[in-house]
Scaffold this motif. Structure first.
Motif, short mmCIF file in Angstrom:
data_model
loop_
_atom_site.label_atom_id
_atom_site.label_comp_id
_atom_site.label_asym_id
_atom_site.label_seq_id
_atom_site.Cartn_x
_atom_site.Cartn_y
_atom_site.Cartn_z
N GLU A 109 6.96 -4.79 23.25
CA GLU A 109 8.05 -3.82 23.11
C GLU A 109 8.68 -3.90 21.72
OE1 GLU A 109 7.90 -6.06 25.66
OE2 GLU A 109 7.27 -4.71 27.26
N ARG A 110 8.91 -5.14 21.26
CA ARG A 110 9.50 -5.34 19.93
C ARG A 110 8.57 -4.83 18.84
NH1 ARG A 110 14.37 -7.05 19.22
NH2 ARG A 110 15.26 -8.56 20.65
N GLU A 111 7.28 -5.06 19.01
CA GLU A 111 6.31 -4.59 18.02
C GLU A 111 6.29 -3.06 17.97
OE1 GLU A 111 3.38 -4.45 15.06
OE2 GLU A 111 4.86 -5.96 15.62
N LEU A 112 6.34 -2.41 19.14
CA LEU A 112 6.39 -0.95 19.16
C LEU A 112 7.66 -0.44 18.50
CD1 LEU A 112 5.02 -0.11 22.73
CD2 LEU A 112 3.99 0.47 20.54
N LEU A 113 8.78 -1.10 18.78
CA LEU A 113 10.05 -0.71 18.16
C LEU A 113 9.97 -0.90 16.65
CD1 LEU A 113 12.99 0.20 18.34
CD2 LEU A 113 13.62 -2.20 18.67
N ARG A 114 9.42 -2.01 16.20
CA ARG A 114 9.29 -2.28 14.77
C ARG A 114 8.46 -1.18 14.10
NH1 ARG A 114 6.06 -3.01 11.33
NH2 ARG A 114 4.32 -3.23 12.74
N GLN A 115 7.35 -0.81 14.76
CA GLN A 115 6.50 0.23 14.20
C GLN A 115 7.24 1.57 14.15
OE1 GLN A 115 2.85 0.34 16.42
NE2 GLN A 115 2.18 -1.67 15.70
N GLU A 116 8.00 1.86 15.19
CA GLU A 116 8.75 3.12 15.23
C GLU A 116 9.84 3.13 14.15
OE1 GLU A 116 9.65 6.90 16.18
OE2 GLU A 116 7.95 5.76 16.91
N ILE A 117 10.49 1.99 13.94
CA ILE A 117 11.51 1.89 12.88
C ILE A 117 10.84 2.10 11.52
CG2 ILE A 117 13.01 0.24 11.66
CD1 ILE A 117 13.73 -0.91 14.45
N GLU A 118 9.72 1.46 11.30
CA GLU A 118 9.00 1.58 10.02
C GLU A 118 8.60 3.03 9.77
OE1 GLU A 118 4.95 -0.33 8.96
OE2 GLU A 118 6.44 -1.91 8.66
N ARG A 119 8.04 3.67 10.80
CA ARG A 119 7.64 5.09 10.67
C ARG A 119 8.85 5.96 10.36
NH1 ARG A 119 3.75 4.26 14.78
NH2 ARG A 119 5.28 4.60 16.39
N THR A 120 9.95 5.71 11.05
CA THR A 120 11.16 6.51 10.87
C THR A 120 11.70 6.36 9.46
OG1 THR A 120 11.68 6.31 13.22
CG2 THR A 120 13.49 6.94 11.76
N VAL A 121 11.73 5.12 8.96
CA VAL A 121 12.23 4.89 7.60
C VAL A 121 11.34 5.60 6.59
CG1 VAL A 121 12.59 3.14 5.80
CG2 VAL A 121 13.44 2.73 8.13
N PHE A 122 10.00 5.43 6.71
CA PHE A 122 9.08 6.10 5.78
C PHE A 122 9.27 7.61 5.83
CE2 PHE A 122 6.02 2.36 5.77
CZ PHE A 122 6.16 2.11 4.42
N ALA A 123 9.32 8.17 7.03
CA ALA A 123 9.45 9.62 7.18
C ALA A 123 10.76 10.11 6.59
CB ALA A 123 9.34 10.02 8.65
N ILE A 147 0.84 -1.21 0.00
CA ILE A 147 0.00 0.00 0.00
C ILE A 147 0.86 1.25 0.00
CG2 ILE A 147 -1.65 1.32 1.42
CD1 ILE A 147 -2.86 -1.49 2.18
N SER A 148 2.03 1.17 0.64
CA SER A 148 2.92 2.34 0.71
C SER A 148 3.43 2.76 -0.67
CB SER A 148 4.09 2.09 1.65
OG SER A 148 5.02 1.18 1.07
N ARG A 149 3.31 1.88 -1.66
CA ARG A 149 3.68 2.26 -3.02
C ARG A 149 2.66 3.22 -3.62
NH1 ARG A 149 6.90 -0.83 -6.05
NH2 ARG A 149 6.95 1.04 -7.27
N TYR A 150 1.46 3.26 -3.04
CA TYR A 150 0.38 4.11 -3.53
C TYR A 150 0.18 5.33 -2.63
CZ TYR A 150 -0.85 0.24 -6.58
OH TYR A 150 -0.82 -0.74 -7.54
N ILE A 151 0.40 5.14 -1.33
CA ILE A 151 0.11 6.17 -0.34
C ILE A 151 1.38 6.40 0.48
CG2 ILE A 151 -1.30 6.71 1.69
CD1 ILE A 151 -3.40 4.72 0.43
N ASN A 152 1.81 7.65 0.59
CA ASN A 152 3.10 7.94 1.24
C ASN A 152 3.04 8.00 2.76
OD1 ASN A 152 4.53 8.09 -1.17
ND2 ASN A 152 4.00 10.23 -1.46
N ASP A 153 1.92 8.43 3.30
CA ASP A 153 1.84 8.64 4.74
C ASP A 153 1.67 7.30 5.48
OD1 ASP A 153 -0.19 9.15 7.22
OD2 ASP A 153 1.23 10.81 6.98
N TRP A 154 2.54 7.05 6.46
CA TRP A 154 2.57 5.76 7.16
C TRP A 154 1.25 5.48 7.87
CZ3 TRP A 154 2.15 3.93 12.15
CH2 TRP A 154 2.56 2.62 12.35
N SER A 155 0.69 6.46 8.56
CA SER A 155 -0.55 6.20 9.29
C SER A 155 -1.71 5.96 8.33
CB SER A 155 -0.87 7.33 10.27
OG SER A 155 -1.04 8.54 9.58
N GLU A 156 -1.70 6.64 7.18
CA GLU A 156 -2.73 6.40 6.18
C GLU A 156 -2.59 4.99 5.61
OE1 GLU A 156 -2.21 9.64 3.45
OE2 GLU A 156 -3.28 11.05 4.73
#
Length: 194
Positions: free
Chosen positions: A120-134, A37-46
């Motif tokens: 904790e790992r899931e939160l970290l994974r999400q934060e890493i994903e958000r950081t990379v996208f941003a 989906i990120s190939r179509y929509i840039n915003d991580w939360s969207e």
């Protein structure tokens, strides 16, 4: 039992009323779907919202799944249509070409942490994903395009040079600079993990 057989067994359980089996399918494919989906929509939360909507649509339609195609292929098509519908609802034009499902199989979210699925790992994974996208979103266009063509589309340096109409050395430099920017943003997160 192959992956397809395992998916079909879970689908059958869902069709027989086992809602927990669908949770297993969501966990298995959520990162892959968000990546596509990120190939179509840039915003991580969207992307997260659209993926959730795609899973809701899949759940509602799962009674019609007959196993003619692999479950992921079926889910992938729902996700792409959901992403396109979302873009239209936002007054944005969806791309004219879809990602081929064969290519989408590679979208497994390489940053996923496989070890132990603790909160904790899931939160970290999400934060890493958000950081990379941003970080990628904030890169200058030529760096963003080079890193996307390499890491998401899987093109060779030669193919990227041809696509971007520049020498291979320039491509290597752009990808190096993009990776450096991403590493710099991830370093504090990853050092906290230890």
């Amino acid at each position: 039992m192959g992956e397809s057989d395992s998916d079909n067994a879970l689908v059958e359980r869902v069709q027989n009323g086992d809602k927990r089996a669908f949770d297993l399918l969501v966990r298995k494919y959520q990162h892959k779907l968000v990546s596509v989906i990120s190939r179509y929509i840039n915003d991580w939360s969207e992307c997260q919202d659209v993926a959730q909507e795609a899973f809701v649509r899949a759940y509602r339609a799962i009674g019609s799944f007959r196993g003619d195609a692999q479950f992921y292929t079926w889910l992938y098509k729902i996700a792409i249509n959901t992403a396109k519908n979302w873009l239209v609802s936002q007054g944005r034009r969806p791309p004219t070409e879809d990602i081929a499902v064969e290519d989408a199989v590679q979208f497994d979210g390489a940053s996923r942490l496989h070890e132990s699925a603790t909160p904790e790992r899931e939160l970290l994974r999400q934060e890493i994903e958000r950081t990379v996208f941003a970080t990628v979103e904030q890169l200058p266009e030529e760096l963003r395009m080079a890193i996307t063509l390499r890491e998401v589309d899987g093109l060779s340096y030669e193919e990227i040079a041809e696509t971007m109409n520049c020498p291979i050395g320039t491509v290597r430099s752009r990808i190096f600079r993009a990776r450096e920017a991403i590493d710099e943003r991830l370093r504090p997160l990853l050092s906290e993990e230890k």
